[in-house]
Design a protein around this motif. Structure first.
Motif, PDB file in Angstrom:
ATOM      1  N   LEU A  45       0.830  -1.206   0.000  1.00  0.00           N
ATOM      2  CA  LEU A  45       0.000   0.000   0.000  1.00  0.00           C
ATOM      3  C   LEU A  45       0.866   1.258   0.000  1.00  0.00           C
ATOM      4  O   LEU A  45       0.570   2.234  -0.698  1.00  0.00           O
ATOM      5  N   PHE A  46       1.940   1.220   0.779  1.00  0.00           N
ATOM      6  CA  PHE A  46       2.837   2.378   0.841  1.00  0.00           C
ATOM      7  C   PHE A  46       3.533   2.594  -0.493  1.00  0.00           C
ATOM      8  O   PHE A  46       3.685   3.735  -0.958  1.00  0.00           O
ATOM      9  N   SER A  47       3.961   1.504  -1.124  1.00  0.00           N
ATOM     10  CA  SER A  47       4.591   1.610  -2.445  1.00  0.00           C
ATOM     11  C   SER A  47       3.644   2.233  -3.456  1.00  0.00           C
ATOM     12  O   SER A  47       4.019   3.109  -4.232  1.00  0.00           O
ATOM     13  N   SER A  48       2.382   1.777  -3.417  1.00  0.00           N
ATOM     14  CA  SER A  48       1.389   2.319  -4.335  1.00  0.00           C
ATOM     15  C   SER A  48       1.115   3.791  -4.050  1.00  0.00           C
ATOM     16  O   SER A  48       0.974   4.610  -4.959  1.00  0.00           O
ATOM     17  N   ALA A  49       1.062   4.146  -2.752  1.00  0.00           N
ATOM     18  CA  ALA A  49       0.793   5.532  -2.377  1.00  0.00           C
ATOM     19  C   ALA A  49       1.931   6.454  -2.804  1.00  0.00           C
ATOM     20  O   ALA A  49       1.692   7.554  -3.314  1.00  0.00           O
ATOM     21  N   VAL A  50       3.169   6.004  -2.603  1.00  0.00           N
ATOM     22  CA  VAL A  50       4.321   6.802  -3.031  1.00  0.00           C
ATOM     23  C   VAL A  50       4.297   6.991  -4.539  1.00  0.00           C
ATOM     24  O   VAL A  50       4.576   8.065  -5.062  1.00  0.00           O
ATOM     25  N   GLY A  51       3.922   5.920  -5.252  1.00  0.00           N
ATOM     26  CA  GLY A  51       3.832   6.019  -6.707  1.00  0.00           C
ATOM     27  C   GLY A  51       2.784   7.036  -7.129  1.00  0.00           C
ATOM     28  O   GLY A  51       2.964   7.778  -8.095  1.00  0.00           O
ATOM     29  N   GLY A  52       1.669   7.093  -6.392  1.00  0.00           N
ATOM     30  CA  GLY A  52       0.641   8.062  -6.729  1.00  0.00           C
ATOM     31  C   GLY A  52       1.081   9.490  -6.511  1.00  0.00           C
ATOM     32  O   GLY A  52       0.632  10.404  -7.195  1.00  0.00           O
ATOM     33  N   VAL A  53       2.000   9.696  -5.556  1.00  0.00           N
ATOM     34  CA  VAL A  53       2.470  11.038  -5.252  1.00  0.00           C
ATOM     35  C   VAL A  53       3.463  11.525  -6.302  1.00  0.00           C
ATOM     36  O   VAL A  53       3.394  12.662  -6.775  1.00  0.00           O
ATOM     37  N   ASP A  54       4.416  10.657  -6.673  1.00  0.00           N
ATOM     38  CA  ASP A  54       5.471  11.112  -7.595  1.00  0.00           C
ATOM     39  C   ASP A  54       5.156  10.828  -9.063  1.00  0.00           C
ATOM     40  O   ASP A  54       5.992  11.043  -9.930  1.00  0.00           O
ATOM     41  N   GLY A  55       3.974  10.292  -9.345  1.00  0.00           N
ATOM     42  CA  GLY A  55       3.564  10.093 -10.725  1.00  0.00           C
ATOM     43  C   GLY A  55       3.945   8.772 -11.322  1.00  0.00           C
ATOM     44  O   GLY A  55       3.582   8.473 -12.456  1.00  0.00           O
ATOM     45  N   THR A  56       4.677   7.937 -10.584  1.00  0.00           N
ATOM     46  CA  THR A  56       5.027   6.617 -11.086  1.00  0.00           C
ATOM     47  C   THR A  56       3.971   5.620 -10.644  1.00  0.00           C
ATOM     48  O   THR A  56       3.043   5.947  -9.903  1.00  0.00           O
ATOM     49  N   GLU A  57       4.120   4.383 -11.077  1.00  0.00           N
ATOM     50  CA  GLU A  57       3.143   3.358 -10.729  1.00  0.00           C
ATOM     51  C   GLU A  57       3.432   2.710  -9.389  1.00  0.00           C
ATOM     52  O   GLU A  57       2.604   1.995  -8.850  1.00  0.00           O
ATOM     53  N   GLY A  58       4.591   2.924  -8.820  1.00  0.00           N
ATOM     54  CA  GLY A  58       4.946   2.299  -7.550  1.00  0.00           C
ATOM     55  C   GLY A  58       6.453   2.180  -7.441  1.00  0.00           C
ATOM     56  O   GLY A  58       7.188   2.450  -8.391  1.00  0.00           O
ATOM     57  N   VAL A  59       6.904   1.782  -6.271  1.00  0.00           N
ATOM     58  CA  VAL A  59       8.338   1.656  -6.017  1.00  0.00           C
ATOM     59  C   VAL A  59       8.620   0.226  -5.580  1.00  0.00           C
ATOM     60  O   VAL A  59       8.360  -0.143  -4.427  1.00  0.00           O
ATOM     61  N   PRO A  60       9.117  -0.634  -6.487  1.00  0.00           N
ATOM     62  CA  PRO A  60       9.348  -2.040  -6.138  1.00  0.00           C
ATOM     63  C   PRO A  60      10.281  -2.226  -4.946  1.00  0.00           C
ATOM     64  O   PRO A  60      10.163  -3.179  -4.196  1.00  0.00           O
ATOM     65  N   GLY A  61      11.239  -1.305  -4.766  1.00  0.00           N
ATOM     66  CA  GLY A  61      12.187  -1.427  -3.673  1.00  0.00           C
ATOM     67  C   GLY A  61      11.531  -1.390  -2.310  1.00  0.00           C
ATOM     68  O   GLY A  61      12.038  -1.978  -1.352  1.00  0.00           O
ATOM     69  N   ILE A  62      10.391  -0.704  -2.199  1.00  0.00           N
ATOM     70  CA  ILE A  62       9.698  -0.642  -0.919  1.00  0.00           C
ATOM     71  C   ILE A  62       9.149  -2.012  -0.555  1.00  0.00           C
ATOM     72  O   ILE A  62       9.207  -2.430   0.607  1.00  0.00           O
ATOM     73  N   LEU A  63       8.613  -2.721  -1.532  1.00  0.00           N
ATOM     74  CA  LEU A  63       8.111  -4.066  -1.262  1.00  0.00           C
ATOM     75  C   LEU A  63       9.251  -5.000  -0.869  1.00  0.00           C
ATOM     76  O   LEU A  63       9.107  -5.829   0.030  1.00  0.00           O
TER      77      LEU A  63
END
Length: 285
Positions: A45-63
């Motif tokens: 959820l955090f990865s998806s939320a960060v992606g929504g903020v910076d315009g990307t689809e998500g950050v795989p490194g967070i997972l």
């Protein structure tokens, strides 16, 4: 090491049956699995939320980082199982018969091998459930790289297996089950963190770590965390990875993942060696 000190297939089979015939292994697996689900669902959820903020689809490194954290928690359950496995026969007063039939050293090594296998199983459970929960949480965000997942899986299995061996060593040294469990939890959750904090006192960010501060990376719990966090930190921070690992693991000058895993291997080997000596001299009659 002579062959008569090595556990035979029969001894290994007997110890495996003892471990799997009681509910301890799955009683510890349940909370480990639930924690992996909760931690990685939040990570997704955090990865998806960060992606929504910076315009990307998500950050795989967070997972990957949440999987590493879940594996760090899982290693504690693996160590607890190792402690219980080693102390159970002292608690139920069957250890004398076991030693007479199999010998002290083969029994110790067989328990360590069985505990390592179950610890590895805990790691696999945490990885599978954690990855599914993380992917569910992050939705359509990109998957972590296959290479990253494979590498983290190998490191997680190694860390959990080695902590299970350390649990067997501790349980052999402190044969009182409650005392061994409390000792393990107090050390992992409080003592090592306090020691690390004291050793790092006076080292400011950006300074070259002192020799005492560098010792923090060589402590067993910290070494396991460094081994797990190194890869996610590289995915997240690139050249800033060492600083991220320092923050996550609470250490100074962390080695690479393979070096940290080697440190934990040395601790496990030393623990078994001490248990070998002490356990071989203890009167169990």
């Amino acid at each position: 090491m002579t062959t008569d000190l090595l556990p035979t297939a029969g001894v290994l089979r007997a110890e495996a049956l003892k471990a799997l015939s009681v509910r301890t292994w799955w009683a510890l697996a349940i909370p480990a699995g639930l924690l992996a689900v909760m931690v990685n669902l939040f990570g997704g959820l955090f990865s998806s939320a960060v992606g929504g903020v910076d315009g990307t689809e998500g950050v795989p490194g967070i997972l990957l980082a949440s999987l590493a954290y879940a594996l760090s928690l899982t290693s504690v359950f693996a160590a607890l199982h190792g402690v219980v496995l080693a102390t159970a026969e002292f608690r139920h007063r069957t250890v004398t018969t076991t030693y007479l039939l199999a010998g002290r050293v083969p029994t110790l090594l067989a328990k360590a091998a069985v505990a390592a296998g179950i610890g590895a199983g805990y790691a696999l459970l945490a990885l599978v459930l954690g990855l599914l929960a993380g992917l569910l949480g992050q939705g359509a965000a990109p998957l972590p790289s296959v290479g990253g997942l494979v590498a983290l899986s190998g490191l997680g299995i190694g860390v959990c297996a080695l902590w299970a061996v350390l649990g067997v060593a501790l349980g052999t040294l402190i044969v009182n089950q409650a005392g061994a469990v409390v000792t393990l939890l107090v050390y992992v959750l409080a003592v090592e963190n306090l020691v690390s904090l004291i050793l790092r006192t006076g080292t400011e960010e950006g300074e070259v770590p002192t020799a005492m501060a560098r010792v923090t990376s060589l402590l067993p719990a910290n070494a396991g965390d460094v081994a797990l966090y190194d890869l996610p930190a590289r995915e997240l921070g690139g050249r800033f990875a060492p600083s991220i690992v320092e923050s996550l693991a609470g250490v100074a000058a962390p080695p690479p993942a393979w070096g940290a895993l080697l440190v934990l291997l040395v601790w496990a080997g030393a623990g078994i060696a001490v248990a070998w000596v002490v356990g071989g001299r203890r009167d169990v009659t």
